[in-house]
Motif scaffolding. Structure first.
Motif, PDB file in Angstrom:
ATOM      1  N   THR A 131      -1.715   6.373   8.489  1.00 50.35           N
ATOM      2  CA  THR A 131      -2.298   5.133   7.979  1.00 50.35           C
ATOM      3  C   THR A 131      -2.964   4.373   9.109  1.00 50.35           C
ATOM      4  N   ASP A 132      -3.956   3.554   8.740  1.00 48.10           N
ATOM      5  CA  ASP A 132      -4.539   2.643   9.720  1.00 48.10           C
ATOM      6  C   ASP A 132      -3.932   1.256   9.583  1.00 48.10           C
ATOM      7  N   LYS A 133      -2.955   1.109   8.715  1.00 46.16           N
ATOM      8  CA  LYS A 133      -2.201  -0.127   8.478  1.00 46.16           C
ATOM      9  C   LYS A 133      -3.072  -1.250   7.950  1.00 46.16           C
ATOM     10  N   ALA A 134      -4.206  -0.893   7.346  1.00 44.25           N
ATOM     11  CA  ALA A 134      -5.066  -1.926   6.772  1.00 44.25           C
ATOM     12  C   ALA A 134      -5.760  -1.462   5.501  1.00 44.25           C
ATOM     13  N   THR A 135      -6.292  -0.231   5.511  1.00 45.06           N
ATOM     14  CA  THR A 135      -7.118   0.177   4.378  1.00 45.06           C
ATOM     15  C   THR A 135      -6.645   1.435   3.646  1.00 45.06           C
ATOM     16  N   TYR A 136      -5.945   2.342   4.315  1.00 48.96           N
ATOM     17  CA  TYR A 136      -5.563   3.576   3.639  1.00 48.96           C
ATOM     18  C   TYR A 136      -4.195   4.062   4.114  1.00 48.96           C
ATOM     19  N   VAL A 137      -3.611   4.920   3.294  1.00 50.65           N
ATOM     20  CA  VAL A 137      -2.397   5.637   3.678  1.00 50.65           C
ATOM     21  C   VAL A 137      -2.531   7.058   3.126  1.00 50.65           C
ATOM     22  N   THR A 138      -2.202   8.036   3.959  1.00 54.95           N
ATOM     23  CA  THR A 138      -2.232   9.440   3.558  1.00 54.95           C
ATOM     24  C   THR A 138      -0.819   9.998   3.640  1.00 54.95           C
ATOM     25  N   LEU A 139      -0.371  10.584   2.537  1.00 59.43           N
ATOM     26  CA  LEU A 139       0.945  11.219   2.474  1.00 59.43           C
ATOM     27  C   LEU A 139       0.735  12.715   2.351  1.00 59.43           C
ATOM     28  N   GLU A 140       1.509  13.492   3.096  1.00 61.44           N
ATOM     29  CA  GLU A 140       1.399  14.952   3.057  1.00 61.44           C
ATOM     30  C   GLU A 140       2.763  15.562   2.778  1.00 61.44           C
TER      31      GLU A 140
ATOM     32  N   ILE B 138      -5.669  16.715  -2.191  1.00 62.93           N
ATOM     33  CA  ILE B 138      -5.930  18.100  -1.788  1.00 62.93           C
ATOM     34  C   ILE B 138      -4.637  18.877  -1.952  1.00 62.93           C
ATOM     35  N   ILE B 139      -4.698  19.953  -2.726  1.00 60.81           N
ATOM     36  CA  ILE B 139      -3.537  20.815  -2.923  1.00 60.81           C
ATOM     37  C   ILE B 139      -3.931  22.231  -2.523  1.00 60.81           C
ATOM     38  N   ASP B 140      -3.219  22.800  -1.571  1.00 62.09           N
ATOM     39  CA  ASP B 140      -3.498  24.145  -1.038  1.00 62.09           C
ATOM     40  C   ASP B 140      -4.966  24.301  -0.647  1.00 62.09           C
ATOM     41  N   ASP B 141      -5.478  23.353   0.128  1.00 68.13           N
ATOM     42  CA  ASP B 141      -6.855  23.336   0.636  1.00 68.13           C
ATOM     43  C   ASP B 141      -7.907  23.271  -0.471  1.00 68.13           C
ATOM     44  N   LYS B 142      -7.513  22.943  -1.692  1.00 69.30           N
ATOM     45  CA  LYS B 142      -8.446  22.785  -2.805  1.00 69.30           C
ATOM     46  C   LYS B 142      -8.532  21.295  -3.129  1.00 69.30           C
TER      47      LYS B 142
ATOM     48  N   LYS C 202       1.718  25.115  -1.553  1.00 69.40           N
ATOM     49  CA  LYS C 202       2.162  25.241  -0.156  1.00 69.40           C
ATOM     50  C   LYS C 202       2.039  23.906   0.567  1.00 69.40           C
ATOM     51  N   THR C 203       0.878  23.251   0.412  1.00 70.73           N
ATOM     52  CA  THR C 203       0.668  21.950   1.023  1.00 70.73           C
ATOM     53  C   THR C 203      -0.041  21.026   0.029  1.00 70.73           C
ATOM     54  N   ALA C 204       0.245  19.740   0.151  1.00 68.63           N
ATOM     55  CA  ALA C 204      -0.430  18.734  -0.669  1.00 68.63           C
ATOM     56  C   ALA C 204      -0.667  17.504   0.186  1.00 68.63           C
ATOM     57  N   SER C 205      -1.853  16.928   0.034  1.00 69.86           N
ATOM     58  CA  SER C 205      -2.219  15.733   0.775  1.00 69.86           C
ATOM     59  C   SER C 205      -2.836  14.736  -0.201  1.00 69.86           C
TER      60      SER C 205
ATOM     61  N   MET D  85       0.837  -1.198   0.000  1.00 68.83           N
ATOM     62  CA  MET D  85       0.000   0.000   0.000  1.00 68.83           C
ATOM     63  C   MET D  85       0.878   1.257   0.000  1.00 68.83           C
ATOM     64  N   GLN D  86       1.910   1.269   0.830  1.00 73.56           N
ATOM     65  CA  GLN D  86       2.834   2.403   0.902  1.00 73.56           C
ATOM     66  C   GLN D  86       3.572   2.570  -0.425  1.00 73.56           C
ATOM     67  N   SER D  87       3.973   1.475  -1.009  1.00 71.13           N
ATOM     68  CA  SER D  87       4.688   1.516  -2.286  1.00 71.13           C
ATOM     69  C   SER D  87       3.801   2.090  -3.389  1.00 71.13           C
ATOM     70  N   MET D  88       2.548   1.661  -3.422  1.00 72.21           N
ATOM     71  CA  MET D  88       1.607   2.163  -4.427  1.00 72.21           C
ATOM     72  C   MET D  88       1.379   3.668  -4.250  1.00 72.21           C
ATOM     73  N   ALA D  89       1.232   4.096  -3.010  1.00 71.07           N
ATOM     74  CA  ALA D  89       1.030   5.522  -2.738  1.00 71.07           C
ATOM     75  C   ALA D  89       2.256   6.333  -3.145  1.00 71.07           C
ATOM     76  N   ASN D  90       3.447   5.797  -2.890  1.00 72.36           N
ATOM     77  CA  ASN D  90       4.675   6.510  -3.248  1.00 72.36           C
ATOM     78  C   ASN D  90       4.887   6.582  -4.756  1.00 72.36           C
ATOM     79  N   GLN D  91       4.200   5.755  -5.525  1.00 79.28           N
ATOM     80  CA  GLN D  91       4.275   5.824  -6.975  1.00 79.28           C
ATOM     81  C   GLN D  91       3.226   6.779  -7.539  1.00 79.28           C
ATOM     82  N   LYS D  92       1.992   6.637  -7.089  1.00 88.68           N
ATOM     83  CA  LYS D  92       0.876   7.370  -7.689  1.00 88.68           C
ATOM     84  C   LYS D  92       0.776   8.824  -7.239  1.00 88.68           C
ATOM     85  N   CYS D  93       0.956   9.082  -5.953  1.00 90.62           N
ATOM     86  CA  CYS D  93       0.754  10.435  -5.432  1.00 90.62           C
ATOM     87  C   CYS D  93       1.724  11.461  -6.007  1.00 90.62           C
TER      88      CYS D  93
END
Length: 121
Positions: A73-82, A109-113, A92-95, A45-53
Motif C-alpha cells: 500500500t501507499d497508505k493513501a490511495t491503494y492497497v494490494t492483497l496477495e 489477477i488470478i494465476d497471472d490471468k 496458485k496465486t491471487a492478487s 481502505m484495508q477493511s474494505m479490501a478485506n471484505q471485497k477481495c
C-alpha cells in the motif's frame, strides 16, 4: 472562615483545575489531526479490501481465502492483497488491488490471468 468552608473551597478548586487540565489536553495540533486522519483512512481502505477481495476470489475460483500472504500500500490511495494458493485451492496465486478513488477493486489477477482491470484516473 471555618475549616469546613476551606475544605469545600479546596475541593471545588481541585475540580475546576481538573476540568481545565482535561480541556486543554484534548486539543490536538494540526500534525496530530492529520496523522489520526491518515490512520483512519488506511484502516477503512484495508477493511474494505478485506471484505471485497476474498468475495471476488471465491466467486472466480470457488476457493475461500482468509489471510493474505503479502500486502502492499501507499497508505493513501491503494492497497494490494496477495494470496498464495494452498493444496486443494483452485488457484496458485491471487492478487487484488483496491483503489479508494474507485471505491472498489481496480485489479484482480488470478494465476497471472487478469480478471478485472479498471483504469484509475
Amino acid at each position: 472562615m471555618s475549616n469546613t468552608q476551606k475544605l469545600i473551597g479546596a475541593v471545588v478548586a481541585a475540580i475546576v483545575v481538573g476540568f481545565i487540565m482535561v480541556g486543554t489536553s484534548k486539543e490536538q495540533t494540526t500534525e496530530q489531526k492529520e496523522a489520526a486522519s491518515m490512520i483512519r483512512a488506511v484502516s477503512s481502505m484495508q477493511s474494505m479490501a478485506n471484505q471485497k477481495c476474498p468475495q471476488l476470489i471465491k466467486e472466480k475460483t470457488g476457493s475461500q481465502v482468509y489471510f493474505p500472504t503479502r500486502t502492499d500500500t501507499d497508505k493513501a490511495t491503494y492497497v494490494t492483497l496477495e494470496w498464495d494458493g494452498e493444496p486443494g485451492d483452485n488457484f496458485k496465486t491471487a492478487s487484488c488491488t483496491l483503489h479508494v478513488s474507485l471505491g472498489g477493486v481496480s485489479k484482480l489477477i488470478i494465476d497471472d490471468k487478469v480478471i478485472i482491470d479498471k483504469k484509475v484516473r
